[in-house]
Enzyme design. Structure first.
Site, PDB file in Angstrom:
ATOM      1  N   ASP A 313       0.855  -1.188   0.000  1.00 29.61           N
ATOM      2  CA  ASP A 313       0.000   0.000   0.000  1.00 29.61           C
ATOM      3  C   ASP A 313       0.881   1.223   0.000  1.00 29.61           C
ATOM      4  O   ASP A 313       1.906   1.257   0.662  1.00 29.61           O
ATOM      5  CB  ASP A 313      -0.890   0.001   1.245  1.00 29.61           C
ATOM      6  CG  ASP A 313      -2.098  -0.883   1.040  1.00 29.61           C
ATOM      7  OD1 ASP A 313      -2.585  -0.948  -0.096  1.00 29.61           O
ATOM      8  OD2 ASP A 313      -2.540  -1.514   2.022  1.00 29.61           O
ATOM      9  N   GLU A 354      -5.762  15.411   5.504  1.00 28.64           N
ATOM     10  CA  GLU A 354      -5.509  16.429   4.482  1.00 28.64           C
ATOM     11  C   GLU A 354      -6.094  17.782   4.924  1.00 28.64           C
ATOM     12  O   GLU A 354      -5.430  18.814   4.854  1.00 28.64           O
ATOM     13  CB  GLU A 354      -6.138  16.027   3.139  1.00 28.64           C
ATOM     14  CG  GLU A 354      -5.455  14.884   2.436  1.00 28.64           C
ATOM     15  CD  GLU A 354      -6.014  13.535   2.847  1.00 28.64           C
ATOM     16  OE1 GLU A 354      -6.799  13.487   3.827  1.00 28.64           O
ATOM     17  OE2 GLU A 354      -5.645  12.531   2.214  1.00 28.64           O
ATOM     18  N   THR A 384     -20.908  14.513  -4.529  1.00 28.57           N
ATOM     19  CA  THR A 384     -20.390  15.857  -4.848  1.00 28.57           C
ATOM     20  C   THR A 384     -18.872  15.848  -4.965  1.00 28.57           C
ATOM     21  O   THR A 384     -18.285  16.666  -5.653  1.00 28.57           O
ATOM     22  CB  THR A 384     -20.780  16.854  -3.763  1.00 28.57           C
ATOM     23  OG1 THR A 384     -20.236  16.393  -2.515  1.00 28.57           O
ATOM     24  CG2 THR A 384     -22.291  16.958  -3.642  1.00 28.57           C
ATOM     25  N   SER A 387     -16.244  19.238  -0.377  1.00 28.86           N
ATOM     26  CA  SER A 387     -16.759  19.603   0.939  1.00 28.86           C
ATOM     27  C   SER A 387     -16.560  21.097   1.097  1.00 28.86           C
ATOM     28  O   SER A 387     -15.933  21.739   0.258  1.00 28.86           O
ATOM     29  CB  SER A 387     -16.009  18.828   2.029  1.00 28.86           C
ATOM     30  OG  SER A 387     -14.641  19.197   1.996  1.00 28.86           O
ATOM     31  N   ASP A 522      -5.052  -4.881   5.862  1.00 30.13           N
ATOM     32  CA  ASP A 522      -5.689  -4.859   7.165  1.00 30.13           C
ATOM     33  C   ASP A 522      -7.213  -4.909   7.096  1.00 30.13           C
ATOM     34  O   ASP A 522      -7.865  -5.453   7.958  1.00 30.13           O
ATOM     35  CB  ASP A 522      -5.233  -3.645   7.981  1.00 30.13           C
ATOM     36  CG  ASP A 522      -5.390  -2.351   7.207  1.00 30.13           C
ATOM     37  OD1 ASP A 522      -5.917  -2.394   6.077  1.00 30.13           O
ATOM     38  OD2 ASP A 522      -4.981  -1.301   7.727  1.00 30.13           O
TER      39      ASP A 522
END
Lengths: 684, 170, 571
Positions: A313, A354, A384, A387, A522
Site C-alpha cells: 500500500d 488532508e 459531490t 466539501s 488490514d
C-alpha cells in the site's frame, strides 16, 4: 520498532538449562526417528554400548581396547546430545519469545457482559480471562488490560499496544471499519469499548505459533522434507559404503573393528546438518517472531523467501501517513491571503488528515480560521466529491477534486482560469494532489497536497530489486500521481485508483504467470486478496477477517515488515543450504582420516593416503569422530542466527556461499582433525 | 526395422566391401601363389632366423583373440616378463637389457598384433644376420625399408611382411 | 611420442568440430525441420504405416515409458531365443554352438541395454546370424531408445507447462533413419576400405610362413563395428574388440572409431542447446563434462605413456609406454585416450586391454564409469547428467535462499526423492554386488561351482579386487568393457551382471523421464533476477562439485582398496 527489550541472549543460562534437560529427553527413539540421520547415529551409539558391555563382561579384546570403545561410545552419545541440544535450544528460545508475549494476557480479569441469547444484559461479571470463550463479549474501560483478542463491537478507545509492539504511542481502535481489532495484553488508555472474543482460549495466533515452535504440531516445510529425503539418501549411501566395506576388508585380509565401522559411518553421514536441521527451522520461526511477526506455519516463512512480487500500500508504506498541504496557488487576480482564508474556512470542519494539514499550513502562513456559529459545514460525499462551508455572510466555499469543482463552476457559468488549470496539471504530474477551491462556484485557486516519501525507502526497494523481488505500489491516487510517486520511490509497478478487487486481479494475474505474490493488508475488503496471495501478512490492528485470511500477522502493524519477512524466509533456506554443503564437504577430510586408518595395518601402502599425517589409526578415528561431534555445537550460533543474506544476485551469492561453506567445508575439517590429533597425541 | 538394420544395412556394406582391397574378406599375403597369411593378422615367429613378433596370449591362432589381461602389479606376470627378457638375451647375445623395447616382451591386446616397433626390429638385426649369414647392414637396410610411418601414429614394422622380405633377401 | 599426444589432441578437437554441426542437425531432425536426409521421409512413413503408428500422437511421461519398456521386453525375448538356438539357424559357417541360457540371458540383456558386456568371444560364441539379427539389430535399437528417451527430456525442458513429452516411436525411428544409419554407413565404408572384413565367408585356415596351421576368423564385421562405436554400444565382432587387427586395422581407423565413440554423445549436448534454444546451458554442460574428461585423459595418457614402473625395474627400454595389452600400431597414447573415451560414453569398446592398464589409469576409467555422465551413452548420458543437475539445483537453490527451480519448474520433494534414489541405486548395485563377489572370493573360494570363486580372478590382490569392481561398475554404467581377466562366463557373473544391467539401465532412464514429466506438469515460473541461472559458470562449477563429491563419497573406499592400493604399492 524497538524489539530489543525482548530479544533473548543466544545462550541465556536459563534456556541452556532447559535445553540440556530436553536433549536427554529427546534421546527417546520414538522422537529420534523423525530425524533419520541422527536416529542412525543413536543406533550406532547403542551398538557401541553393547560392544563395550560385552567387552566388560568377557574381556575379549578382538574389537580393540576397552577404553577406546568406551571413548567412541561416549563421543557418539555426545554427538546425539549435541544435536538434540541444538533443537532444544532453538525450541526453548522460541518458546521464551512467545511466552513473553503471552505472559501479559494470562489471567487478566475480564469484565464479561452476560448474554441471554442475543440480548445483552447490562450485567457485568468479573471472570479470569481464561474462562472467556469465543463469542463472549467483555467490556474494557480506561486503565483495563484487554483480556483476550477480539473485535470491538461498540465504542472507540485509545489503546497502548506497547506490550506487543514496543511502540509507545497510543493507537485508536474503534468499532466498524478496518481498525476494530484489539489484542490481548494491550491496555485501554481512554474511553470504553465492548469487545467480542474472536478466538477460543489456547487458539489465538500466538498459541498456534507456540505450538509450532514446540514441535507438537510442527510440520516440516516442503523444502525441509525434500532436504530430509536427500540427507536420508546420503545416509543410505554411507550405510552401503560401510556394509560393503566388510567383505572388501575380508578380501584384503584386514580385520576392521566394529568401532571403526561405526565411526566411519557416523563421520560420513551428514550429522552436522542432520543435527541442526530442525533447529534451523525453529530458529526461522523464532526470527519471525522477534521481528514481531506471527507466522501461522513454517511454510509461510519459507514461502516468503520465494516471493517474486510484493504488493505494498502506498500510504504508510511508501509515504508517511497521509498527504499534506504544501502550497497555496491563488488564481490570477485573487489575493493570496484571501485565498488562504477561503481554504482554511473550507477545511475547518474537515477532520481528514488532508483537511487538518491545510489548516496547519495556513496557520504557518499567519492565517487563522475559526468556527463561527451559523456556519453550515458541508460534508464530503461521494456524489459531490467536495466539501466546504456556507458562511454567515453568504459565501459558499467549496473545495474538492478538480473535475468536481470544474463541473460545479461550469454549471454556474464560470470558466476555469487558465493558470489554475495549468497548475493542476503541474501538481498532478509531480505526484501531488490538487484541491481546487471555489467561492460561490467561482474558482479561486488550487491547494497542493503532496505525499511525503519515507526516508530510506528507495534503498529498501533497491535491495528488494537485487533480491529479484518486484515491488508494486497500490494506491487510490490517479495514474499520474501514482506514476510520479512510483518513480520517486523506486517501485517497479503500481496500481492506480485501486479498488479492492484490483488487488485481487493483480495477484491472480501474477500467479497465473507462475509468480509468488506477497501482500499486506488490514481491512476486511483485503481479506480475499490476503487469502489469494501466497504470503498474506495482515496487520494486528486489522479486522479479524483479514487476520484469518492471511498466513502471518504483524504485531507492529508496520507496512514495511514484508521486506523483513522476505529476508527471514531467504535466510532460512540459505542456512539450510549452506550447512548441508558444509556438512557434506566435511566428509572429504574425514575419509582421508579414516580410510587409511582402517587399512593401514594390512596395506601399508595406503599410508600415502594419510595426507594429514595423523599419528595412529586410533587417534585418526578418534579425531574424526570428535571433530564430527564438536562441529555441531560450534555451528549452533550460526544455525540459530541464520546465515546472512546478501542481495548480490543469485549467481554471486551462490559463488560466495560455495566458497565459504563448500570450500571452507572441505578445508576446515582437515585443520580441525589435525589439531585434535595433535592434542590427542599428548595423551595417547 | 529388423530388416533394415540386420539385412539391408550389412548387405549394403558387404556390397561396398567387395570393391575394397581384399574384397571384404581380409587382405591376404601370398608367397609363390600360396596364401601364407593375412596382412593384418600377426603370426607366430619363434625361429631365430625370423624376426620375432610380440608374445601372444592365443599363440597367434586367429580363430580367437585375447590379451593376457595381466595386471601391472601381478608378480606372476612380472616373472613371465623377466623370463622373456632372459630368453631374449640368450637368443640374442651381445644385446644389452636396456636395449630391449617393452613391446617385444609384453603381450599385445589382441594376441594377433601383426606389428612390432622399429626398435624391436633393429634389436633383432644382429641375431638374424648371424643366423642367416647375411651382412648386418643389409638386414638393417631391410628394416629401414620396412618401417611404415603414419602421420601421427607410431611407426611400425609388419612382422609377416619383413619376414617374407627377409626370405627373399639374398 | 610427442606426435602421438598431438594425435590424441587432434582427434578430440576434430570430434568437437564435427559434433557441433551434428548437434544442430539432430536438433533440426527432431524439431521436424528440413534436413539433408529428407529423402528418408518415405521410408519412415512406410515404417509408421506398416506398424500402425501415429508419429504425431503426444505422450505423457507414463505412456512414453510404457512404449519404451514394452518394446524392450519384446526384444529381450526375441534376442534370447535366437541366441539359444543360433546353432540351428542359418549363417553359421563356423558351426558355433548355441549359448547356454544364462549366457543368452546375459548377452541379450547386455545388448538390449546398450551395454554390450560380452562374456563370450565373438569368434566362437556367436554366429553371423546372431551377430546381425541380435547384436547389430540391438545395437541400433538400444541406441535409438536412448536418443528417443532423451528427447522426452528435451521436450520437458522446452515446454513451459505441458504433459506432452513427444512421441517415442517417432523419435525412435528417426534416430535410426536420420542419425545412426547414415553415420554408420559412412564409418563402415571407411573401415571396409582399410581392411575390415565385410563378406559372409567363414573362418579361413592357413599355414603360416613358419609352418604353423592356424585359422583366421572373419565375417561381415565392418557394419557392426560402425554402429557399435556410434551407438555407444561397444560390443565387438571379435573377442578383443577394437584391439583386433581386423576390427581396427590401422591408426586411421582407430581415429575414426575414436571419433565415432564420442561424436554423437557430444553432439547431443549441443543438440540440447539448439533444440530448447538455450545454447548457453548446453555450453556450460559441455564445459563441465569436457573439464573432467580432459583431466581424465591427461592422467591416463600420462601414466600409460610413462609405462609400468615394475617393468622399468626389469631394466628394459619402455620408451613406447606400457605396452602390455596394447597394439603397436595404435600406441600407448591413443589407447589411453580411447580408454577414457569409451568409459566416459558408456561405450565399452576397447582397443587395448583395460585389465593391463597401469593402476591410476585403471582407477580413472572405473571412476569415469561411476560418474557415467561425461557425455555419456547416446541419450542416456544427458539423462544421468540431469540427475546431477537436479541435486545441484536443489542444494544451490537453498544456498541462494529460494525454493530450487530448474528451467522454470520448482524442484520439490518428489523430484529430489527420485534423483536421490538413482544416485543411491548405482552405489548400491556397484558396491553391493562387488561386496558379494569379494565375499565369495574371501570366504568360499572353493565352493563347488562350475567355476570356483577362487579361480575367477586372473590377478591377485588389489588388482583382482579392481577386476570385480570394474565388472559391476561397467555393468551398472551399461558400459560393457571389462577387466577381461575376470572369469565371467559362468552362472554367478552372468546372472548378477544381468541383474545389474537391467536395473542400471532402466531405472536411470525411468527416473529422469519421471522427473521431467513431473516438472513439466508444474506451473512455469518466469525467470527473475533472483532466479539462480543454471546456464552460468557458477552453476557449472556447482554441478561439477556435486558430481565429484557424490562420486568420491560413494566410491572412495572401494577405489582405495583397488587401484589406489595398487598404485601406492607400485610407485
Amino acid at each position: 520498532m524497538s524489539t530489543n527489550k525482548r530479544s533473548i541472549q543466544l545462550f541465556d543460562p536459563e534456556l541452556i538449562g532447559t535445553a540440556v534437560k530436553q536433549s536427554f529427553v529427546k534421546l527417546n527413539p520414538a522422537l529420534m526417528i523423525k530425524n533419520p540421520v541422527m536416529f542412525t547415529v543413536e543406533i550406532g551409539t547403542a551398538v557401541m554400548l553393547a560392544v563395550s558391555i560385552y567387552q566388560l563382561a568377557t574381556g575379549d579384546t578382538s574389537q580393540g581396547a576397552l577404553w577406546y570403545n568406551i571413548t567412541i561410545f561416549s563421543i557418539l552419545l555426545i554427538t546425539v546430545l549435541f544435536a538434540n541440544f541444538a533443537e532444544a535450544l532453538a525450541e526453548a528460545r522460541g518458546k521464551a519469545q512467545a511466552q513473553s508475549l503471552r505472559k501479559t494476557r494470562e489471567d487478566t480479569p475480564a469484565k464479561k457482559i452476560l448474554l441471554v441469547g442475543e440480548i445483552t444484559l447490562n450485567e457485568i461479571k468479573l471472570v479470569p480471562s481464561s474462562q472467556l470463550s469465543k463469542g463472549d463479549i467483555f467490556l474494557c474501560e480506561a486503565g483495563d488490560v484487554i483480556p483476550m483478542d477480539g473485535e470491538i463491537i461498540e465504542g472507540l478507545a485509545t489503546i497502548d499496544e506497547s506490550a506487543i509492539t514496543g511502540e509507545s504511542a497510543p493507537v485508536i481502535r474503534e468499532a466498524g471499519g478496518d481498525k476494530s481489532s484489539v489484542t490481548g495484553g494491550t491496555k485501554v488508555l481512554s474511553d470504553r469499548i465492548k469487545v467480542k472474543v474472536t478466538t477460543e482460549p489456547g487458539e489465538s495466533f500466538l498459541d498456534k505459533m507456540i505450538a509450532l515452535v514446540e514441535g507438537a504440531s510442527r510440520q516440516k516445510t516442503p523444502n525441509e522434507i525434500a532436504l530430509t529425503i536427500l540427507l536420508a539418501a546420503f545416509t543410505l549411501i554411507f550405510i552401503i559404503v560401510c556394509v560393503t566395506l566388510k567383505p572388501f576388508a575380508d578380501y584384503a585380509n584386514t580385520p576392521v573393528t566394529i568401532a571403526a565401522f561405526i565411526s566411519l559411518f557416523v563421520c560420513l553421514i551428514p550429522t552436522t546438518i542432520g543435527g541442526l536441521l530442525s533447529a534451523i527451522g525453529i530458529a526461522g520461526m523464532d526470527r519471525a517472531l522477534r521481528a514481531n511477526v506471527i507466522a501461522k506455519s513454517g511454510k509461510a516463512v519459507e514461502t516468503a523467501g520465494d516471493v517474486d512480487v510484493l504488493l505494498l500500500d502506498k500510504t504508510g508504506t511508501i509515504t508517511i501517513g497521509n498527504r499534506k498541504a504544501t502550497n497555496f496557488y491563488p488564481a490570477d487576480g485573487v489575493d493570496e491571503i484571501a485565498f488562504i482564508q477561503f481554504s482554511t474556512l473550507s477545511s475547518l470542519a474537515d477532520d481528514t488528515p488532508e483537511g487538518k494539514s491545510i489548516v496547519e499550513l495556513a496557520a504557518q502562513k499567519g492565517v487563522q480560521g475559526k468556527k463561527e456559529s451559523g456556519m453550515t459545514f458541508i460534508k464530503f460525499t461521494a456524489e459531490t466529491r467536495s466539501s466546504g462551508v456556507n458562511t454567515t455572510d453568504g459565501l459558499s466555499i467549496r473545495k474538492g477534486a478538480f473535475d468536481a469543482i470544474r463541473d460545479m463552476a461550469a454549471k454556474a457559468g464560470h470558466t476555469v482560469p487558465a493558470e489554475t488549470a495549468e497548475r493542476v496539471k503541474i501538481i498532478s504530474s509531480n505526484g501531488g494532489t490538487p484541491l481546487v477551491v471555489a467561492v460561490n462556484y467561482e474558482i479561486k485557486g488550487v491547494i497542493e497536497l503532496q505525499d511525503i516519501i519515507k526516508p530510506g525507502i528507495q534503498e529498501r526497494f533497491e535491495r528488494l530489486r537485487k533480491m529479484g523481488v518486484k515491488t508494486v505500489m497500490v494506491t487510490g491516487d490517479n495514474p499520474l500521481t501514482a506514476k510520479y510517486i512510483a518513480t520517486v520511490a523506486g517501485v517497479d509497478d503500481f496500481i492506480a485508483e485501486a479498488k479492492p478487487e484490483d488487488k485481487m486481479n493483480y495477484i491472480r494475474k501474477e500467479q497465473q504467470s507462475g509468480k509468488l505474490v506477497a501482500m499486506m493488508g488490514d481491512g476486511t475488503n483485503d481479506a480475499p486478496a490476503l487469502a489469494q496471495a501466497d504470503v498474506g501478512v495482515s496487520m494486528n490492528s486489522g479486522t479479524q477477517a483479514a487476520k484469518e485470511a492471511g498466513n502471518m500477522v504483524d504485531l507492529d502493524n508496520d507496512p514495511t515488515k514484508l521486506i523483513e519477512v522476505v529476508e527471514i524466509g531467504k535466510q532460512l533456506l540459505i542456512t539450510r543450504g549452506t550447512l548441508t554443503t558444509f556438512s557434506i564437504a566435511n566428509d572429504v577430510a574425514k575419509y582421508f582420516a579414516i580410510v587409511p586408518a582402517l587399512f593401514i595395518a594390512s596395506i601399508p601402502a595406503l599410508q600415502s593416503l594419510n595426507i594429514m599425517g595423523l599419528k595412529s589409526p586410533e587417534s585418526a578415528i578418534l579425531s574424526a569422530v570428535i571433530f564430527n561431534a564438536i562441529i555441531i555445537p560450534m555451528l549452533i550460533p550460526l544455525a540459530l542466527k541464520g546465515v546472512a543474506y546478501k542481495p548480490i544476485g543469485a549467481s554471486a551469492l551462490l559463488r560466495r556461499n560455495l566458497l565459504i561453506y563448500g570450500l571452507g567445508g572441505v578445508i576446515i575439517p582437515f585443520i580441525g582433525i589435525k589439531l585434535i590429533d595433535l592434542l590427542l597425541g599428548l595423551f595417547m | 526395422m529388423i530388416i533394415l538394420c540386420a539385412v539391408l544395412y550389412p548387405l549394403l556394406i558387404a556390397g561396398i566391401g567387395k570393391v575394397a582391397p581384399g574384397g571384404g574378406k581380409g587382405e591376404t599375403v601370398s608367397v609363390n601363389g600360396k596364401v601364407v597369411g593375412y596382412e593384418k593378422i600377426g603370426q607366430r615367429f619363434t625361429n631365430d632366423n625370423y624376426f620375432w613378433g610380440r608374445p601372444s596370449a592365443v599363440d597367434y591362432n586367429a580363430a580367437g583373440s585375447a590379451g593376457s589381461n595381466k595386471g601391472p602389479s601381478n608378480p606372476d606376470y612380472l616373472q613371465l616378463v623377466k623370463d622373456r627378457i632372459d630368453s631374449f638375451l640368450v637368443h640374442n647375445p651381445g644385446i644389452k637389457k636396456e636395449e630391449i623395447p617393452a613391446d617385444l616382451v609384453t603381450a599385445s591386446g589382441s594376441g594377433l598384433d601383426p606389428h612390432i616397433s622399429p626398435a624391436a626390429a633393429y634389436v633383432q638385426v644382429k641375431r638374424i644376420a648371424t643366423v642367416r649369414g647375411i651382412a648386418e647392414n643389409k638386414v638393417r637396410a631391410l628394416v629401414d625399408r620396412q618401417v611404415e610411418k603414419t602421420v601421427l601414429g607410431p611407426s611400425v614394422v609388419n612382422v609377416l611382411k619383413i619376414n617374407i622380405a627377409l626370405d627373399n633377401l639374398k | 611420442m610427442n606426435s602421438e599426444i598431438t594425435g590424441v589432441v587432434l582427434i578430440f578437437l576434430l570430434t568437437v568440430i564435427l559434433a557441433y554441426p551434428l548437434g544442430k542437425y539432430i536438433a533440426r531432425v527432431f524439431a521436424g525441420e528440413k534436413t539433408i536426409t529428407g529423402f528418408m521421409n518415405p521410408l519412415e512413413k512406410f515404417i509408421f504405416r506398416i506398424s500402425g503408428i501415429n508419429p504425431r500422437k503426444s505422450m505423457n511421461w507414463k505412456q512414453f515409458l510404457k512404449a519404451m519398456l514394452t518394446i524392450n521386453l519384446l526384444w529381450l525375448v526375441y534376442g534370447m531365443f535366437l541366441l539359444i538356438f543360433q546353432d540351428k539357424l542359418p549363417l553359421n559357417p563356423d558351426g558355433n554352438p548355441g549359448q547356454t541360457p544364462d549366457l543368452a540371458f546375459n548377452t541379450a540383456i547386455s545388448f538390449l541395454v546398450n551395454c554390450n558386456l560380452q562374456h563370450y568371444s565373438g569368434e566362437s560364441g556367436l554366429t553371423y546370424f546372431t551377430q546381425l539379427f541380435v547384436v547389430t539389430f540391438l545395437q541400433f535399437v538400444s541406441a535409438a531408445t536412448g536418443i528417443a528417451v532423451m528427447m522426452a527430456l528435451f521436450n520437458g525442458l522446452k515446454e513451459k507447462t505441458s504433459n506432452n513429452l513427444g512421441n517415442f516411436w517417432n523419435y525412435f525411428v528417426k534416430s535410426i533413419t536420420r542419425i545412426l544409419l547414415p553415420l554408420s554407413i559412412i564409418v563402415a565404408v571407411i573401415l571396409a576400405f582399410n581392411g575390415t572384413p565385410t563378406s559372409y565367408e567363414g573362418k579361413d585356415s592357413i599355414v603360416t610362413l613358419q609352418g604353423d596351421s592356424v585359422q583366421v576368423s572373419r565375417g561381415p564385421a565392418a557394419g557392426m563395428i560402425a554402429i557399435k562405436q556410434l551407438g555407444t554400444n561397444g560390443g565387438g565382432w571379435f573377442g578383443v574388440n577394437s584391439a583386433h587387427p581386423l576390427e581396427n586395422p590401422n591408426y586411421l581407423t582407430n581415429a575414426v572409431e575414436t571419433i565415432s565413440i564420442l561424436v554423437i554423445p557430444i553432439a547431443l549436448v549441443f543438440a540440447l542447446g539448439f533444440y530448447i534454444n538455450k545454447r548457453k546451458l548446453a555450453n556450460v554442460i559441455f564445459a563441465v563434462m569436457t573439464f573432467l574428461f580432459v583431466i581424465f585423459c591427461a592422467i591416463t595418457v600420462y601414466y600409460e605413456t610413462k609405462g609400468n614402473p615394475a617393468i622399468d625395474q626389469l631394466g628394459i627400454a619402455q620408451t613406447a609406454g606400457s605396452m602390455e595389452g596394447k597394439e603397436v600400431r595404435l600406441g600407448a597414447a591413443a589407447t589411453a585416450f580411447w580408454s577414457v573415451a569409451t568409459t566416459s560414453t558408456s561405450n565399452g569398446s576397447v582397443n587395448g586391454m583395460h585389465d593391463s592398464l597401469t593402476p591410476v589409469s585403471g582407477g580413472v576409467v572405473i571412476l569415469d564409469m561411476m560418474i557415467n555422465a561425461l557425455y555419456g551413452g547416446v541419450g542416456v548420458g544427458l539423462l544421468n547428467y540431469f540427475i546431477f543437475i537436479i541435486i545441484a539445483v536443489f542444494i544451490s537453490g537453498l544456498m541462494v535462499g529460494r525454493t530450487p527451480e530448474f528451467m522454470g519448474h520448482k524442484v520439490e520433494a518428489r523430484e529430489v526423492k527420485i534423483a536421490a534414489l538413482v544416485t543411491l541405486l548405482s552405489a548400491f548395485l556397484i558396491k553391493g554386488f562387488t561386496a558379494l563377489a569379494a565375499y565369495m572370493v574371501a570366504h568360499h573360494p572353493d565352493i563347488a561351482w562350475q567355476v570356483k570363486p577362487g579361480a575367477w580372478l586372473n590377478n591377485p590382490s588389489y588388482h583382482g579386487f579392481s577386476e570385480m569392481l570394474y565388472e559391476f561398475t561397467s555393468a551398472n554404467a551399461n558400459n560393457g568393457s571389462g577387466f577381461e581377466g575376470l572369469g565371467d562366463n559362468n552362472i554367478f557373473w552372468n546372472v548378477t551382471t544381468g541383474i545389474v544391467l537391467i536395473l542400471g539401465r532402466y531405472l536411470p532412464i525411468i527416473a529422469p523421464v519421471a522427473i521431467i514429466g513431473l516438472l513439466a506438469k508444474k506451473k512455469f515460473i518466469p525467470e527473475s533476477p533472483g532466479t539462480l541461472r543454471t546456464d552460468s559458470g557458477t552453476f557449472g562449477v556447482m554441478t561439477l562439485a556435486v558430481i565429484i563429491i557424490i562420486t568420491a563419497l560413494s566410491y572412495l573406499p572401494a577405489l582405495a582398496l583397488g587401484p589406489l592400493a595398487e598404485y601406492f604399492s607400485l610407485y
